[in-house]
Each structure stands twice: as structure tokens, then as C-alpha cells.
Design an enzyme around this catalytic site. Structure first.
Site, short mmCIF file in Angstrom:
data_model
loop_
_atom_site.label_atom_id
_atom_site.label_comp_id
_atom_site.label_asym_id
_atom_site.label_seq_id
_atom_site.Cartn_x
_atom_site.Cartn_y
_atom_site.Cartn_z
N ASP B 25 45.41 31.42 -71.29
CA ASP B 25 46.76 30.55 -70.68
C ASP B 25 47.77 30.25 -71.64
O ASP B 25 47.61 29.12 -72.28
CB ASP B 25 46.18 29.52 -70.07
CG ASP B 25 47.01 28.76 -69.10
OD1 ASP B 25 48.16 28.89 -69.06
OD2 ASP B 25 46.55 27.82 -68.03
N GLY B 48 45.09 21.61 -67.63
CA GLY B 48 44.18 20.87 -66.82
C GLY B 48 42.84 21.11 -66.83
O GLY B 48 41.72 20.17 -67.03
#
Lengths: 141, 130
Positions: B25, B48
Site C-alpha cells: 500500500d 489504518g
């Protein structure tokens, strides 16, 4: 599968994308170091270790994020996880993703993605729902 | 078990880069200060799922195979975690419920980063509901 970049056209319930990933020891070692997970991996009776559940969820979500080419600055606002069975390191995971919600509020688009993680013999390991939000770009400013 | 409290961990830029590499990511909101300064947060934030992993780690430590076999988790990301901040996971048993917890990840400034629920259903009550 067709690449979608107009997020208003994401169809609810339809298979969005799928991918198989081998989650090997190196991937898990790197993951656990990054998240500073110092817990001992759980092993079965033969000493084979299981994958941390959040790693299974994270790799599945990344598959969808890559597929959707989501805009920079997209935020993750919610996450659900239902674990059905543990998965051993070195096993193949087949991910299937679909969209379960897609709406716009205050110029932000909210998309909920359901991801099923299954073994190579189609046994459900986990289902997850991830809600992401991204700025909505209006075609008629 | 009425309350579970994890060890605190400090989140730094190196960990965020490692997580980006491990999970794949590379959203610049996590990695690129020039990009992040123009977002509502003003600087880079941790992923997150990187922060949420501390909940699963805590429950794995407490419940072992039961958590990784049939755990349920439903969380909201309430505020970002910035490099340099410390996080602690707290699970508090719900009144009258067995193995059903309110969970929070709290930052060292007492802001809540994540809030939600976690549970481990008994075998006879495994459903899709938390």
C-alpha cells in the site's frame, strides 16, 4: 475483468475482482516486523504456523485497492472481519471482492468492499468488509 | 477477563515504510510529506490496517487459536495516527456477555484512533453478527 475508474459505476453485488496469493513465511515476517507484532504465531499440532488474521485481510484489501486504482489520499474509515477458520503459512488464498455499498455524502464517495478469502479447495477462511472514502469528482462542476 | 490492555507501541516513519512494502500500500498520504501536507491531516499518517493489527495481535495473545479460528471484529477509524505517536489497545468485556468486548486503540494524547467491537462466539452461537 474490466478496470473501473468511474466509481459511480461500481455495481453492487457483482464480482469485482479476484486474485490468488501465496502467503509465505517471508511475507509474514515482513508484515509482523512492520506492525511490530511480537506475539508468537499460533501453530497446529504438527508445528505448522498460522497466518495472523489481519494480514489475510490486509493483503485482500490491497488487491482491491490496486484493481480500482483508487485516487491518492483515499482513506480507510471502517473494517469488519469475520474469521471462519485459520490458514497456515504457505497456503494459497483465493480472494474474491464485490461492492456492497457505494454512495456520496458531502462530496466524498464511500465504497464498501466485501472480500471473501478462501482456500484452494474453496473453503471459506474469512469474510471482510472494508469501507473507504475518496473525494468525489463531479463531472458537472 | 474484564479488561485487556496491550503493550504500547510507538509508530514511526520506518514502520510505516515497512508496512507499505509488506502490504503493498503506497498511498502517498502515508509516505509522501509533500502530498500529505495538502491533505486535511497536514502530514503523513499510518495505514489504518497497520494500527488495526494491534487489536488482532492483542486478541491472539489472549485467546490464541479461538481468535484466529472464529474471531469477529467491527471497527471504525476515528482519528489518524501520526509518526512518533504511541498506541495502546484496550478491550473491555461487555456487561453480561462472554468473550464480547468493546475495543479501542488509544493514542498517547488520549485521542481514540480506532473504536469498535470484537467477539469470539461460542461454538453454538457462531453467526455473522457481532
Amino acid at each position: 475483468m474490466e478496470q473501473i475508474t468511474d466509481y459511480s459505476k461500481l455495481t453492487l453485488g457483482k464480482l469485482l475482482c479476484e486474485k490468488s496469493i501465496m502467503i509465505d513465511q517471508k511475507l509474514i515476517t515482513d508484515y509482523m516486523e512492520a506492525v511490530q507484532d511480537t506475539s508468537k504465531l499460533i501453530s497446529d499440532i504438527q508445528g505448522e504456523k498460522y497466518i495472523p488474521p489481519m494480514a489475510i485481510a490486509a493483503f485482500g484489501l490491497q488487491m482491491v485497492i490496486d484493481f480500482l486504482s483508487i485516487p491518492k489520499g483515499t482513506l480507510h474509515v471502517g473494517q469488519e472481519l469475520i474469521i471462519e477458520s485459520p490458514l497456515k503459512i504457505g497456503e494459497l488464498v483465493n480472494y474474491e471482492a464485490s461492492i456492497t455499498a457505494n454512495s456520496v455524502r458531502n462530496n466524498w464517495r464511500f465504497v464498501t468492499i466485501e472480500i471473501l478469502a478462501k482456500t484452494s479447495i474453496n473453503h471459506l477462511v474469512m469474510s471482510t468488509k472494508s469501507t473507504i472514502t475518496m473525494p468525489e469528482i463531479s463531472e458537472n462542476p | 477477563m474484564s479488561k485487556i490492555i496491550s503493550k504500547s507501541k510507538k509508530i514511526n516513519k520506518t514502520d510505516i515504510k515497512k508496512y507499505a512494502n509488506a502490504a503493498g500500500d503506497f498511498n502517498p498520504i502515508h509516505l509522501d510529506e509533500n502530498f500529505a501536507k495538502n491533505t486535511q491531516f497536514g502530514k503523513c499518517i499510518a495505514h489504518g490496517m497497520m494500527i488495526a493489527s494491534s487489536i488482532s495481535e492483542t486478541f491472539t495473545t489472549e485467546f490464541g487459536i479461538d481468535w484466529i479460528s472464529k474471531g469477529r471484529l467491527k471497527i471504525r477509524f476515528k482519528s489518524p495516527v501520526f509518526p512518533g505517536e504511541e498506541i495502546t489497545t484496550i478491550g473491555e468485556a461487555k456487561k453480561g456477555k462472554i468473550n464480547s468486548f468493546s475495543v479501542q486503540v488509544v493514542k498517547n494524547n488520549n485521542q481514540i484512533a480506532i473504536t469498535g467491537e470484537a467477539s469470539i462466539p461460542e461454538d453454538q452461537e457462531v453467526t455473522n453478527e457481532l
